[in-house]
Design a protein around this motif. Structure first.
Motif, PDB file in Angstrom:
ATOM      1  N   VAL A  79       0.933  -1.081  -0.175  1.00 37.13           N
ATOM      2  CA  VAL A  79       0.119   0.123   0.223  1.00 37.13           C
ATOM      3  C   VAL A  79       0.893   1.175  -0.042  1.00 37.13           C
ATOM      4  N   TYR A  80       0.605   2.274  -0.791  1.00 33.24           N
ATOM      5  CA  TYR A  80       1.401   3.446  -1.100  1.00 33.24           C
ATOM      6  C   TYR A  80       0.579   4.795  -0.585  1.00 33.24           C
ATOM      7  N   ILE A  81       0.924   5.224   0.401  1.00 33.02           N
ATOM      8  CA  ILE A  81       0.000   6.465   0.830  1.00 33.02           C
ATOM      9  C   ILE A  81       0.614   7.982   0.328  1.00 33.02           C
ATOM     10  N   GLU A  82       0.050   8.414  -0.591  1.00 34.49           N
ATOM     11  CA  GLU A  82       0.325   9.775  -1.110  1.00 34.49           C
ATOM     12  C   GLU A  82       0.831  10.749  -0.269  1.00 34.49           C
ATOM     13  N   GLU A  83       1.544  11.620  -0.548  1.00 32.54           N
ATOM     14  CA  GLU A  83       1.976  12.927   0.698  1.00 32.54           C
ATOM     15  C   GLU A  83       0.908  13.617   1.046  1.00 32.54           C
ATOM     16  N   GLU A  84      -0.167  13.947  -0.335  1.00 33.54           N
ATOM     17  CA  GLU A  84      -1.383  14.960   0.094  1.00 33.54           C
ATOM     18  C   GLU A  84      -2.123  14.158   1.390  1.00 33.54           C
ATOM     19  N   VAL A  85      -2.313  12.820   1.472  1.00 33.33           N
ATOM     20  CA  VAL A  85      -2.900  12.045   2.241  1.00 33.33           C
ATOM     21  C   VAL A  85      -2.257  12.255   3.727  1.00 33.33           C
ATOM     22  N   LEU A  86      -0.885  12.230   3.795  1.00 34.49           N
ATOM     23  CA  LEU A  86      -0.216  12.293   4.827  1.00 34.49           C
ATOM     24  C   LEU A  86      -0.135  13.737   5.640  1.00 34.49           C
ATOM     25  N   TYR A  87       0.045  14.559   4.724  1.00 35.86           N
ATOM     26  CA  TYR A  87      -0.289  16.136   5.014  1.00 35.86           C
ATOM     27  C   TYR A  87      -1.673  16.551   5.620  1.00 35.86           C
ATOM     28  N   LEU A  88      -2.856  15.661   5.244  1.00 36.23           N
ATOM     29  CA  LEU A  88      -4.254  15.963   5.571  1.00 36.23           C
ATOM     30  C   LEU A  88      -4.089  15.282   6.851  1.00 36.23           C
ATOM     31  N   LEU A  89      -3.712  13.978   7.196  1.00 44.49           N
ATOM     32  CA  LEU A  89      -3.783  13.396   8.226  1.00 44.49           C
ATOM     33  C   LEU A  89      -2.860  14.260   9.420  1.00 44.49           C
ATOM     34  N   GLY A  90      -1.777  14.797   9.205  1.00 42.28           N
ATOM     35  CA  GLY A  90      -1.124  15.427  10.326  1.00 42.28           C
ATOM     36  C   GLY A  90      -1.914  16.763  10.651  1.00 42.28           C
ATOM     37  N   SER A  91      -2.553  17.254   9.472  1.00 42.48           N
ATOM     38  CA  SER A  91      -3.085  18.592   9.637  1.00 42.48           C
ATOM     39  C   SER A  91      -4.639  18.469  10.676  1.00 42.48           C
ATOM     40  N   CYS A  92      -5.246  16.974  10.385  1.00 40.54           N
ATOM     41  CA  CYS A  92      -6.381  16.767  11.203  1.00 40.54           C
ATOM     42  C   CYS A  92      -5.893  16.789  12.520  1.00 40.54           C
ATOM     43  N   MET A  93      -4.746  15.872  12.991  1.00 39.81           N
ATOM     44  CA  MET A  93      -4.285  15.877  14.335  1.00 39.81           C
ATOM     45  C   MET A  93      -4.293  17.145  15.247  1.00 39.81           C
TER      46      MET A  93
END
Length: 473
Positions: A79-93
């Motif tokens: 599974v490859y998680i794109e950078e946009e999803v990672l930044y969105l996850l960090g922002s939600c936290m």
């Protein structure tokens, strides 16, 4: 004709030799490929993308001059998680932590007042300290992002958030509680301004709705957690160990998720032409309109649900005759509606147009408040308040999306920080001016619904001052 062809080949090959360090065999193959070009027309119709493809294949990604062009992400097995999803996850936290702190102070206010034996006037100073820290962080965010980078700003925000909570967790003398809340306000301000600027570069209003919905989840959660502590007779100060632990987890996550984040650079260079000057004036106009919109939006939201003095709760008790406990549960319906509205409008295929869509949402908000004003039945208040929150929820992320989309990448951070900072002025002045007005006029709290309707109407009209977005090739 042969001389022209020879010059074109040399110019095309020069950058590749300088930056790509091509081997002799690669140069030889490229020369033989160019030799096959028979006519002048074919030489000049060679697309730039074809040359770029050869160039990119020949150069390692690390050597490119534009780090934001790299494909970053996280691979877990297949599974490859794109950078946009990672930044969105960090922002939600980060937004969840900021929302949690936003309502925690108001929920803990009676316990703080009782513990230190303070008057209402004195204990209300805690909200000024939080506001001051929040505003200072918004003003400093853009400068620090450019100076030390986004990841270190987020780590600083986490350190301030956890450090302020840790200080309050020991129930120190009241002046130190105010210091702790100021430090927490700084951390929360950095979280909101920095992470909003990160999401602003995606130019995706759905992402903006998602992160602000997590702010609503945090704001909705804190009163229930603190209420559980109070019901179990747990000392109020022990609650602050929860944001300390949460802050440590978020700091570790941000250290990993934002380790390669680079603020996107300009995609195009503007020349000093009349069109460029007109574009700059339009962007300045957008910023001022955004400041007016966010000030009105924060004034509406915080007049209804300010953590220090919830005028909606007072209205429900004194005008509608609701019980003290019921009115607070009904207030939670407002935040539940705000959160649900932001989540709903972050769904795919659901799009709110800048002017028409936001005007329609504000008109529906006015309708819900008018029903609250007109009806006498207490049972209908639950649905009407939740509906008002639902239509109000997308207002703040929508305004920030409008502003950030219409400014160039180099100005997004500053524009977002100034816009949020200006909104805090509306958040402070709205409830304050309403409280002064209520004390001087005969109807008293009965004017709350018409005041909200007037502010919403002004906001809806201001949306129509937004110039249409430029169409770019």
């Amino acid at each position: 004709m042969t001389q022209i062809a020879s010059s074109q080949i040399e110019l095309d090959e020069l950058p590749a030799l300088e930056r790509g360090r091509l081997s002799f065999e690669q140069i030889k193959n490229t020369e033989s490929h160019k030799a096959d070009v028979a006519t002048e027309n074919e030489i000049f119709t060679e697309t730039r993308s074809a040359r770029s493809r050869i160039f990119v294949d020949a150069i390692p990604i690390e050597d490119t001059a534009e780090p934001q062009a790299r494909r970053l992400g996280l691979r877990i097995g297949s599974v490859y998680i794109e950078e946009e999803v990672l930044y969105l996850l960090g922002s939600c936290m980060g937004f969840f932590a900021a929302g949690l702190s936003d309502t925690a102070t108001g929920a803990n206010l009676p316990s703080i007042q009782k513990h230190y034996d303070l008057s209402y006037e004195v204990v209300s100073l805690v909200f000024l300290t939080g506001f001051g820290g929040y505003l200072a962080a918004c003003m400093l965010n853009s400068v620090l992002q450019n100076a030390i980078g986004t990841r270190w700003v987020l780590l600083t925000a986490g350190l301030l958030h956890a450090g302020g909570s840790l200080l309050i967790a020991f129930a120190p003398p009241f002046p130190l509680v105010m210091v702790g809340l100021t430090i927490m306000g700084l951390g929360n301000g950095f979280y909101e301004a920095c992470l909003t600027s990160v999401i602003a570069h995606f130019e995706n209003s759905r992402f903006m709705n998602i992160i602000y919905s997590f702010f609503g989840v945090g704001a909705l959660s804190a009163p229930f957690i603190i209420g559980g502590f109070a019901k179990a007779a747990i000392p109020w100060n022990l609650y602050y160990w929860f944001p300390v632990s949460l802050g440590a987890v978020i700091m570790a996550s941000h250290f990993v998720l934002f380790r390669q984040y680079v603020i996107p650079a300009e995609a195009e260079t503007e020349h000093h032409t009349l069109r460029a000057r007109f574009t700059q004036l339009t962007r300045m106009r957008i910023t001022w309109i955004g400041i007016a919109l966010i000030t009105l939006g924060f004034a509406i939201t915080l007049t209804l649900s300010n953590a220090s003095l919830t005028w909606l709760t007072s209205y429900l008790i004194e005008v509608k005759g609701a019980g003290a406990d019921i009115s607070r549960y009904q207030l939670s319906m407002l935040w539940a509606g705000i959160t649900a509205g932001r989540m709903f409008f972050s769904l795919p295929y659901i799009h709110v147009r800048d002017r028409l869509g936001n005007t329609l949402l504000l008109a529906l908000l006015c309708g819900a408040i008018a029903i609250l004003w007109a009806t006498k039945a207490n049972a209908s208040n639950w649905v009407v308040i939740a509906a008002a929150g639902f239509f109000l929820g997308p207002n703040t992320p929508g305004i920030l999306s409008i502003v950030s989309i219409r400014v160039p990448p180099r100005l997004k951070g500053a524009a977002v920080s100034i816009t949020i900072g200006s909104g805090l002025i509306g958040a402070a002045l709205g409830p304050l001016l309403f409280g002064v007005a209520v004390g001087k006029i005969v109807p008293g709290l009965e004017v709350l619904p018409p005041v909200i309707i007037v502010l919403s109407t002004l906001s809806a009209l201001t949306f129509w001052a937004i110039p249409p977005r430029e169409k770019r090739d």
